[in-house]
Design an enzyme around this catalytic site. Structure first.
Site, mmCIF file in Angstrom:
data_model
loop_
_atom_site.group_PDB
_atom_site.id
_atom_site.type_symbol
_atom_site.label_atom_id
_atom_site.label_comp_id
_atom_site.label_asym_id
_atom_site.label_seq_id
_atom_site.Cartn_x
_atom_site.Cartn_y
_atom_site.Cartn_z
ATOM 1 N N ASP A 59 50.066 45.883 44.759
ATOM 2 C CA ASP A 59 48.799 45.981 45.482
ATOM 3 C C ASP A 59 48.815 47.240 46.330
ATOM 4 O OD1 ASP A 59 46.248 44.714 46.378
ATOM 5 O OD2 ASP A 59 47.245 44.793 48.323
ATOM 6 N N GLU A 104 46.126 47.245 40.213
ATOM 7 C CA GLU A 104 44.693 47.089 40.375
ATOM 8 C C GLU A 104 44.026 48.359 39.880
ATOM 9 O OE1 GLU A 104 41.665 45.827 44.015
ATOM 10 O OE2 GLU A 104 43.720 46.418 44.421
ATOM 11 N N CYS A 133 46.588 28.707 53.881
ATOM 12 C CA CYS A 133 45.646 28.023 52.988
ATOM 13 C C CYS A 133 45.661 26.527 53.315
ATOM 14 C CB CYS A 133 46.059 28.268 51.550
ATOM 15 S SG CYS A 133 45.068 27.389 50.327
ATOM 16 N N ASP A 188 48.806 41.093 51.688
ATOM 17 C CA ASP A 188 49.058 42.037 50.602
ATOM 18 C C ASP A 188 49.983 41.451 49.541
ATOM 19 O OD1 ASP A 188 47.468 43.810 51.978
ATOM 20 O OD2 ASP A 188 49.151 44.784 52.990
HETATM 21 ZN ZN LIG Z 1 46.628 27.238 48.651
#
Ligand SMILES: [Zn+2]
Length: 400
Positions: A191, A276, A348, A357
């Site tokens: 990245d 990318e 999350c 990153d």
């Molecule tokens: Zn997750």
């Protein structure tokens, strides 16, 4: 992907110190190369407006005619080889444009364009490690910072001068020492960012080179100084411009060293490298200095990676940049609504805490590998050995 070529062409670049006569001859040649390129581009553009195609052979015939006119007779004063070569480069630029891989070719400017001249075998003599160009009596005084491969004979020689005034010669040679490496299972995602130029899916971050912060501060200062110099103040303005160019060149040199080491290592350790695709990133005017430097480094990184991958039998996969690599949790696959740029780490709902990153690099790797296996999903572009990837671009802007 297997690479069957036994011998790769490789460019070896050196600095050299021209005599005054040689410097004058080369500057004249750069000027003529630019003139011929621009004349041919204008002719091809006019023809294109009339829906006609003008090819390389037609521009070559034009060159012969131009040389016979009084106004352009000075084109006879320099070697004809670089003039023919620039017409070939223009042909390539048009081929890339028609193939939607590049924008419409632009005119070369005296100040902004790279000064260079390319000589094929009829335009130089290389004997006993001494290189003599057409229209010159003495060989170039080259600083042989590393040896050419044993017994190699250059097929193309490119002379250039950077904006800091330094002279370079690049010799394209067969390099028999480059051989495909044995296959490996390694795969990595890369990245690109501003704080760290590159972040790997392994969690490794390639730091900006040492001194760069200082160099950037010096560059910003030199640029402000240049901006303050009045248009009329020729000598001081030129001096300020050279200083900016010198700092730019130093930053670029240090970066290049680091990128060479990193790309060589990535290609040695991995069979597949997923990156990318930033080819179509909007080139916004007024971008920050950091952004500009990082973009330049990124395209250099990509091209090094692609040619080294081709040498050693590795694969580079470029994933479309619209793929939401930062917003996707690489552990559970949940897509976040927003991911503002200032968020460096986040957690999350599944409980995983991510470095922004590293998470993006992991997602790129997964996306690239998925497509590598089943050939669908995120519209990636595979690079072909030794060439650019077939990148889709927006419709190129037409220029006059
Ligand atoms: Zn997750």
């Amino acid at each position: 992907m297997s690479v069957t070529t036994t011998c790769v062409k490789r460019a070896f670049k050196y600095r050299f110190h021209p005599t005054d006569t040689q410097a004058a001859e080369l500057s004249r040649t750069f000027g003529c190369v630019r003139k011929v390129y621009n004349l041919a581009l204008a002719a091809r553009t006019e023809a294109w407006a009339r829906q006609e195609r003008v090819n390389y052979n037609a521009t070559s015939a034009m060159l012969t005619a131009w040389k016979k006119t009084g106004e352009l007779a000075f084109l006879n004063d320099v070697s004809s080889v670089p003039l023919q070569q620039t017409l070939r480069h223009l042909q390539t630029a048009f081929t890339n444009f028609f193939g939607k891989r590049a924008k419409y070719p632009r005119f070369k400017s005296r100040k902004k364009s790279r000064k260079s001249a390319e000589y094929t075998t009829s335009g130089f003599r290389f004997r006993d490690g001494r290189l003599t160009l057409a229209k010159m009596s003495e060989p170039l005084d080259i600083v042989w910072s590393r040896p050419l491969p044993e017994g190699s004979q250059p097929s193309t020689v490119t002379v250039s001068q950077d904006s800091a005034g330094r002279w370079f010669v690049s010799l394209l040679c067969d390099d028999p020492t480059v051989k495909p490496l044995p296959a490996t299972d390694g795969a990595v995602g890369v990245d690109v960012g501003l704080d760290h130029l590159l972040t790997l899916s392994t969690g490794e971050k390639a730091a900006n080179p040492r001194h760069e912060r200082k160099d950037r501060a010096r560059l910003a200062l030199a640029q402000r100084r240049l901006a303050r110099k009045a248009k009329g103040d020729g000598a001081n303005r030129a001096k300020a411009r050279r200083e900016v160019a010198r700092i730019h060149a130093r930053i670029a040199d240090r970066r290049r060293d680091g990128l060479h080491k990193l790309t060589t290592r990535l290609v040695r350790e991995n069979q597949t490298i997923v990156i990318e695709d930033l080819t179509v990133r909007n080139m916004v005017k007024n971008r920050s200095l950091a952004r500009a430097i990082s973009d330049a480094a990124w395209s250099e990184f990509r091209s090094m990676l692609e040619y080294k991958a081709a040498w050693y039998g590795r694969e580079v996969i470029a994933v479309d940049r619209w793929f939401p690599s930062s917003k996707l949790c690489s552990t559970c696959g949940t897509l976040q609504d927003k991911m503002p740029l200032n968020v460096r780490t986040w957690t999350c709902d599944c409980g995983t805490t991510h470095d922004r990153d590293v998470n993006a690099a992991k997602n790129l790797l997964a996306a690239g590998l998925a497509v590598s296996v089943c050939g669908a999903g995120v519209r990636p572009q595979r690079s072909t050995p030794g060439g650019r990837s077939a990148t889709k671009q927006k419709t190129p802007r037409r220029e006059p």
